[in-house]
Design a protein around this motif. Structure first.
Motif, PDB file in Angstrom:
ATOM      1  N   ARG A   1       0.837  -1.198   0.000  1.00  0.00           N
ATOM      2  CA  ARG A   1       0.000   0.000   0.000  1.00  0.00           C
ATOM      3  C   ARG A   1       0.865   1.238   0.000  1.00  0.00           C
ATOM      4  O   ARG A   1       1.955   1.256   0.560  1.00  0.00           O
ATOM      5  N   TRP A   2       0.348   2.302  -0.630  1.00  0.00           N
ATOM      6  CA  TRP A   2       1.057   3.569  -0.621  1.00  0.00           C
ATOM      7  C   TRP A   2       0.884   4.216   0.748  1.00  0.00           C
ATOM      8  O   TRP A   2      -0.141   4.053   1.416  1.00  0.00           O
ATOM      9  N   SER A   3       1.840   4.988   1.127  1.00  0.00           N
ATOM     10  CA  SER A   3       1.739   5.675   2.413  1.00  0.00           C
ATOM     11  C   SER A   3       0.765   6.844   2.283  1.00  0.00           C
ATOM     12  O   SER A   3       0.419   7.291   1.185  1.00  0.00           O
TER      13      SER A   3
ATOM     14  N   ARG B   1       2.231   9.800   0.426  1.00  0.00           N
ATOM     15  CA  ARG B   1       2.337   9.597  -1.007  1.00  0.00           C
ATOM     16  C   ARG B   1       0.981   9.803  -1.696  1.00  0.00           C
ATOM     17  O   ARG B   1       0.893  10.413  -2.765  1.00  0.00           O
ATOM     18  N   VAL B   2      -0.124   9.335  -1.076  1.00  0.00           N
ATOM     19  CA  VAL B   2      -1.471   9.515  -1.626  1.00  0.00           C
ATOM     20  C   VAL B   2      -1.841  10.997  -1.628  1.00  0.00           C
ATOM     21  O   VAL B   2      -2.415  11.511  -2.598  1.00  0.00           O
TER      22      VAL B   2
ATOM     23  N   THR C   1      -2.600  16.095  -8.777  1.00  0.00           N
ATOM     24  CA  THR C   1      -3.737  15.954  -9.683  1.00  0.00           C
ATOM     25  C   THR C   1      -4.613  17.217  -9.646  1.00  0.00           C
ATOM     26  O   THR C   1      -5.052  17.710 -10.688  1.00  0.00           O
ATOM     27  N   GLY C   2      -4.875  17.735  -8.483  1.00  0.00           N
ATOM     28  CA  GLY C   2      -5.677  18.954  -8.345  1.00  0.00           C
ATOM     29  C   GLY C   2      -5.007  20.145  -8.997  1.00  0.00           C
ATOM     30  O   GLY C   2      -5.653  20.952  -9.678  1.00  0.00           O
ATOM     31  N   LEU C   3      -3.694  20.284  -8.830  1.00  0.00           N
ATOM     32  CA  LEU C   3      -2.955  21.386  -9.431  1.00  0.00           C
ATOM     33  C   LEU C   3      -2.994  21.274 -10.950  1.00  0.00           C
ATOM     34  O   LEU C   3      -3.194  22.276 -11.654  1.00  0.00           O
ATOM     35  N   ALA C   4      -2.827  20.073 -11.462  1.00  0.00           N
ATOM     36  CA  ALA C   4      -2.862  19.877 -12.912  1.00  0.00           C
ATOM     37  C   ALA C   4      -4.247  20.225 -13.469  1.00  0.00           C
ATOM     38  O   ALA C   4      -4.366  20.862 -14.523  1.00  0.00           O
TER      39      ALA C   4
END
Length: 111
Positions: free
Chosen positions: A10-12, A15-16, A23-26
């Motif tokens: 699992r990602w920490s 990291r999530v 994603t929000g900035l993009a």
């Protein structure tokens, strides 16, 4: 077939969150880019004179109304007088134009 598939780690949490921020900035920057790339709307009215618009001026008028409260005038005392009552007796011998029971229709005056 007895081997298990390798379990993905699992990602920490950090990291999530970093992925969510990126994603929000993009997404935000994409919206700004789309608005910046769109053509500017044409001006429908030409300007008249240096720095003046051709629009009419807005005139604001403030109306002040004065309200005067006056006591209502007293009316004359009212006297109630009871009307006389008539007894309604039904008589079978009343003539068709006579003054007997008031339920008969008035004569039409025909031939």
């Amino acid at each position: 077939m007895t081997e298990r598939a390798a379990r993905r780690t699992r990602w920490s949490r950090g990291r999530v969150r970093a992925l969510a921020w990126a994603t929000g900035l993009a997404t935000f920057l994409t919206g700004i880019g789309v608005l910046g790339a769109s053509p500017m709307p044409e001006q429908t009215r030409p300007r008249t004179g240096p720095g003046r618009d051709a629009r009419p001026r807005v005139i604001v008028r403030r109306i002040t109304r004065r309200v005067v409260i006056v006591e209502p005038a007293e009316s004359a005392p009212v006297t109630y007088i009871p009307a006389p009552t008539t007894s309604s007796s039904s008589s079978s011998s009343s003539s068709p134009g006579g003054s007997g029971g008031g339920s008969a229709a008035p004569p039409t005056g025909g031939s």
